[in-house]
Design an enzyme around this catalytic site. Sequence first.
Site, PDB file in Angstrom:
ATOM      1  N   ILE A  14       0.831  -1.205   0.000  1.00 36.68           N
ATOM      2  CA  ILE A  14       0.000   0.000   0.000  1.00 36.68           C
ATOM      3  C   ILE A  14       0.868   1.258   0.000  1.00 36.68           C
ATOM      4  O   ILE A  14       0.538   2.262  -0.641  1.00 36.68           O
ATOM      5  CB  ILE A  14      -0.980   0.001   1.198  1.00 36.68           C
ATOM      6  N   SER A  36      11.613   0.831   8.042  1.00 32.80           N
ATOM      7  CA  SER A  36      11.130  -0.477   7.599  1.00 32.80           C
ATOM      8  C   SER A  36      12.227  -1.503   7.827  1.00 32.80           C
ATOM      9  O   SER A  36      13.392  -1.258   7.496  1.00 32.80           O
ATOM     10  CB  SER A  36      10.741  -0.446   6.119  1.00 32.80           C
ATOM     11  N   ARG A  37      11.858  -2.644   8.365  1.00 27.72           N
ATOM     12  CA  ARG A  37      12.838  -3.705   8.582  1.00 27.72           C
ATOM     13  C   ARG A  37      13.212  -4.411   7.282  1.00 27.72           C
ATOM     14  O   ARG A  37      14.291  -4.994   7.173  1.00 27.72           O
ATOM     15  CB  ARG A  37      12.302  -4.741   9.579  1.00 27.72           C
ATOM     16  N   LYS A  90      -5.797   3.272   7.051  1.00 28.09           N
ATOM     17  CA  LYS A  90      -6.996   2.618   7.545  1.00 28.09           C
ATOM     18  C   LYS A  90      -6.744   1.119   7.706  1.00 28.09           C
ATOM     19  O   LYS A  90      -5.931   0.556   6.963  1.00 28.09           O
ATOM     20  CB  LYS A  90      -8.202   2.904   6.646  1.00 28.09           C
ATOM     21  N   ASP A 168     -11.204  -5.772   6.190  1.00 28.98           N
ATOM     22  CA  ASP A 168     -10.144  -4.844   5.788  1.00 28.98           C
ATOM     23  C   ASP A 168     -10.557  -4.087   4.524  1.00 28.98           C
ATOM     24  O   ASP A 168     -10.484  -2.852   4.500  1.00 28.98           O
ATOM     25  CB  ASP A 168      -8.820  -5.577   5.574  1.00 28.98           C
TER      26      ASP A 168
END
Length: 308
Positions: A14, A36-37, A90, A168
């Site tokens: 996303i 971010s990993r 969201k 979702d």
Amino acid sequence: MNPIRLALVGLGKIARDQHLPAIAATEGIDLVAVASRNARLDGVAHFATLADLLASGEAIDAVALCTPPQGRHDLAAQALMAGKHVLLEKPPGATVSELGPLVAAAQASGRTLFATWHSRFAPAVEPARAFLAEVAPRGVRVTWKEDVRVWHPGQRWIWEPGGLGVFDPAINALSILTAILPRPVFVTGAELSFPSNCAAPIAATVAFADADGLKVQADLDFLQTGPQSWDIEVDTDRGTLLLAKGGAELSLDGQVLSAQPEAEYRNIYRRFVELVQTGGSDVDLAPLQLVADAFLLGRRLDVAPFHD
């Protein structure tokens, strides 16, 4: 006024598909860091975690949280405590009650908290709201059916507690519904289909009503193949209003009233810039509350296991 220096937390599908191009196209905001990993972005400062970013001294004003909803509360709390504005993908959290403390923290720190509902920014949503403000709805049917293997491939978090499963995507429909109807609706019943190996439903039917007796029926499915369905039909005295393609098109008895190019995430970031500049927040929990109530009232149906 200097642009808002933004950090993106989470660099998954996303974020890459929607947030990055929207940020690049929005005046008044610049992407300066990523936490971010598992992923990096060329030319942008990288950190493994939000905590590492905040401890580094990297100059940022705001964070956009694009991580799964489980654990998002802690990230938002960290950012607000550090004096940063916060944009939430969201759904804004894994539970309704966890959002209250974040609202209070934003107010106490004088920072913006923006719980985004991207489908509300679809081009035909406002025309639909304006129509229904003048023409009373008589009945509503929501059909929200898509293929999870296309839209969430390999994303196991969506089947875990707090991942919402079919809700979702369906919460997008509820975000539109709560924006366009003239009165609030509440859940009156639901059936939720749970795969035997998942903690979240893969399909559902949900009934709603409002205080004046308006009936709303939602048919939700995460296993739709072929054409995808993101439609809301509203019966009125003037005919059937159809909000189609996730809010992109509006028609009345087949006559097109509104059809414009999609710009949901660009509008989200324009709104975020506006909120930060004016010192406001925007946190509407109605769509998430309806999902929570569907889980409370819903009758569980056990169905076949789901595998990607």
